[in-house]
Design an enzyme around this catalytic site. Structure first.
Site: not given
Length: 563
Positions: A2, A340-341
């Site tokens: 948010c 994600s990485g």
């Protein structure tokens, strides 16, 4: 995920309180972070303000602020608290919570302890602010996965926001800084560090190699980040880090009967990352989505990107461009959350310049420094370039338990190692932990693929063309004045100068400029952040192919890759 915006007025030098409608107007500058709902609260005693822009991920129908046991106890939160159910079952078992939203536990924990150190009970990522019976507290997660700034205006009010654009007008002439990760703030205490792990001290990196621990903590970190009431997918660049995350997530999501969507992007179908991601997606069995962006579109989008990114750092802008376009396509498909990485390269010394670290001690110090400044680079890039299109990015490698297990390793195990083919391999421990013959996590060539920085992997032509464009747009005469025009973080190239000009037009205050930390590789002559500036890159711009990884540290011979 948010947008939070808060104003603490308790230190103000004037009696007049900041207008709530004006606070709402400022907060709407980060509307893209939370387009689903908006909410606000103003403390009747102090005038302190909370404003929230909500992207609904957990308990989809509610709005923030969330109330505690009374109307004057309210919280707004950006992030995810992965252990919220465990906290409900233990610490908060005697409280009656009203929602299933993870954010709700924050206000109840504060009511119980009335001390900012309760942040150590939270397993997750967060930027939040709360009001409780006239008290005010704001806090940021341990390593700054969630973006947060604070500012002070001419009247002494303290402002807090996920994005700097909400603070520039009010605080640009006085003070704007990044809210320090791992800290909380109250008007009585100021900023207090609550997060103090042992791995802050490089001398305590003495943990013996335990590949099973690395594997198990990583798997747990991924699994807990699958918590979502909204559609979820995985970012898949085809590099080791995102591929491992995708593989682990795919296995678990399939067990839960969920369709696994993976996403990659490049300048064309032959981009290094796109080709590699295609192989991984086929291997792990995801529903794969492949997107492309034109170099022309990337260049035309720079101003909009810098507005969202709030940085003039060259490598952040290079890498954020494909992520910005990819997030736009992901959102069109209805996906709100992706894994994600980010973080693995900092933890394990995966960037190619780490090959040149002069000693184990220097290597360990640099990994710690990189992790502690991720909030200025990869975490900033991942958060803002994706949230520009209302997509939340989750990063398992920055899980607290995984950080404890991996950073505390003796650096001798983490330094680049020689493979049978003569190539030096970075992140050897991580690769070895998932190099199993029984139901392999990844294809062999992906597991042992050389590090490719995201801005390079989408296609080498992207950086080359961007550099040329900037060189054409900035004259020699103009660039010669760089130090005079920009004495702080003076641009080192025409590309950096070009980005700085755009940033200054959007964020003209010196305070804004000082929030940016430039990403500069160490231990190499060429200071360009591209991986191809390193001599060890297979496509090095030096065209030397030399391996400068001398004085390697020994590593236990485990899970050695096949020839």
């Amino acid at each position: 995920m948010c947008g939070v915006f808060a104003i603490c007025q308790q230190a103000a030098q004037c009696k007049q309180k900041f207008d709530l409608d004006e606070a709402r107007r400022l907060s709407r500058r980060q509307y893209h972070r939370g387009p689903d709902f908006s909410g606000s609260y103003q403390d009747p005693k102090t005038g302190d303000i909370l404003v929230h822009e909500r992207l609904a991920i957990m308990d989809l129908g509610i709005t923030h602020p969330l109330q505690g046991t009374a109307a004057d106890r309210q919280v707004i939160h950006n992030g995810e608290i992965y252990n919220h159910q465990a906290l409900r079952d233990t610490e908060l078992k005697n409280y009656k919570l009203r929602t299933t939203c993870d954010s709700e536990v924050i206000i109840f924990l504060y009511e119980k302890y009335r001390d900012g150190f309760f942040c150590n009970l939270l397993d997750g990522v967060f930027a939040f602010a709360l009001c409780c019976e006239g008290e005010f507290l704001a806090a940021r997660d341990p390593v700054g996965v969630k973006q947060m700034y604070y500012g002070v205006d001419s009247e002494g009010r303290y402002f807090f926001s996920n994005e700097m654009k909400c603070l520039e007008d009010s605080c640009g002439d006085v003070k704007i800084e990044s809210f320090p990760p791992g800290h909380y703030y109250t008007p009585k205490t100021g900023f207090v560090r609550y997060f103090q792990p042992e791995w802050f001290d490089y001398k305590k990196a003495i943990r013996p190699l335990d590949l099973k621990l690395i594997q198990s903590t990583m798997i747990t970190a991924v699994h807990k980040r699958l918590m979502s009431d909204a559609p979820l997918g995985v970012l898949l660049s085809g590099g080791l880090d995102s591929s491992l995350v995708s593989s682990i997530a795919s296995r678990e999501m399939k067990k839960r009967g969920l369709t696994v969507h993976s996403f990659s992007i490049g300048v064309d179908h032959n981009s290094p990352d796109v080709v590699a991601a295609r192989k991984v997606a086929d291997f792990i069995g995801t529903t794969h989505h492949e997107f492309y962006f034109s170099i022309e579109a990337g260049i035309q989008n720079l101003r909009k990107l810098i507005w969202h990114l709030e940085s003039y750092d060259v490598t952040s802008i290079r890498a954020s461009t494909p992520m910005y376009f990819l997030s736009e396509e992901i959102r069109k498909l209805g996906i709100k959350v992706v894994l994600s990485g980010e973080g693995a390269d900092e933890i394990f010394g995966g960037y190619l310049y780490f090959h040149n670290a002069p000693s184990d001690e220097d290597f360990q110090k640099e990994t710690i420094d990189r992790v502690l400044h991720l909030y200025t680079s990869d975490c900033l890039r991942a958060d803002k370039s994706s949230m520009a299109h209302s997509v939340e990015v989750r990063v398992p490698f920055l899980d607290k338990s995984f950080l404890d297990a991996s950073i505390s390793l003796d650096p001798a195990f983490k330094r680049p190692q020689k493979l049978e083919n003569g190539r030096s391999c970075e992140k050897y421990v991580l690769r070895s932990a998932f190099n199993t013959d029984q139901r392999p996590y990844l294809p062999h060539e992906i597991l042992w693929r050389q590090k490719e920085q995201f801005s390079d992997g989408v296609g080498y032509s992207w950086i080359d063309s961007l550099m040329q464009h900037c060189a054409d747009e900035v004259t020699d005469k103009e660039f010669a004045q760089a130090a005079k025009v920009y004495p702080h973080n003076t641009p080192h190239s025409k590309e950096a100068f070009y980005m700085r000009k755009i940033f200054h037009e959007l964020f003209p205050s010196e305070q804004a400029a000082k929030t940016v930390r430039k990403w500069i590789p160490k231990w190499q002559k060429n200071q360009d952040p591209s991986g191809r500036a390193s001599l060890v890159h297979e496509q090095s711009v030096h065209n030397l192919g030399e391996d400068f990884c001398n004085n390697k540290s020994a590593i236990i011979e485990q899970c050695r890759p096949q020839a």
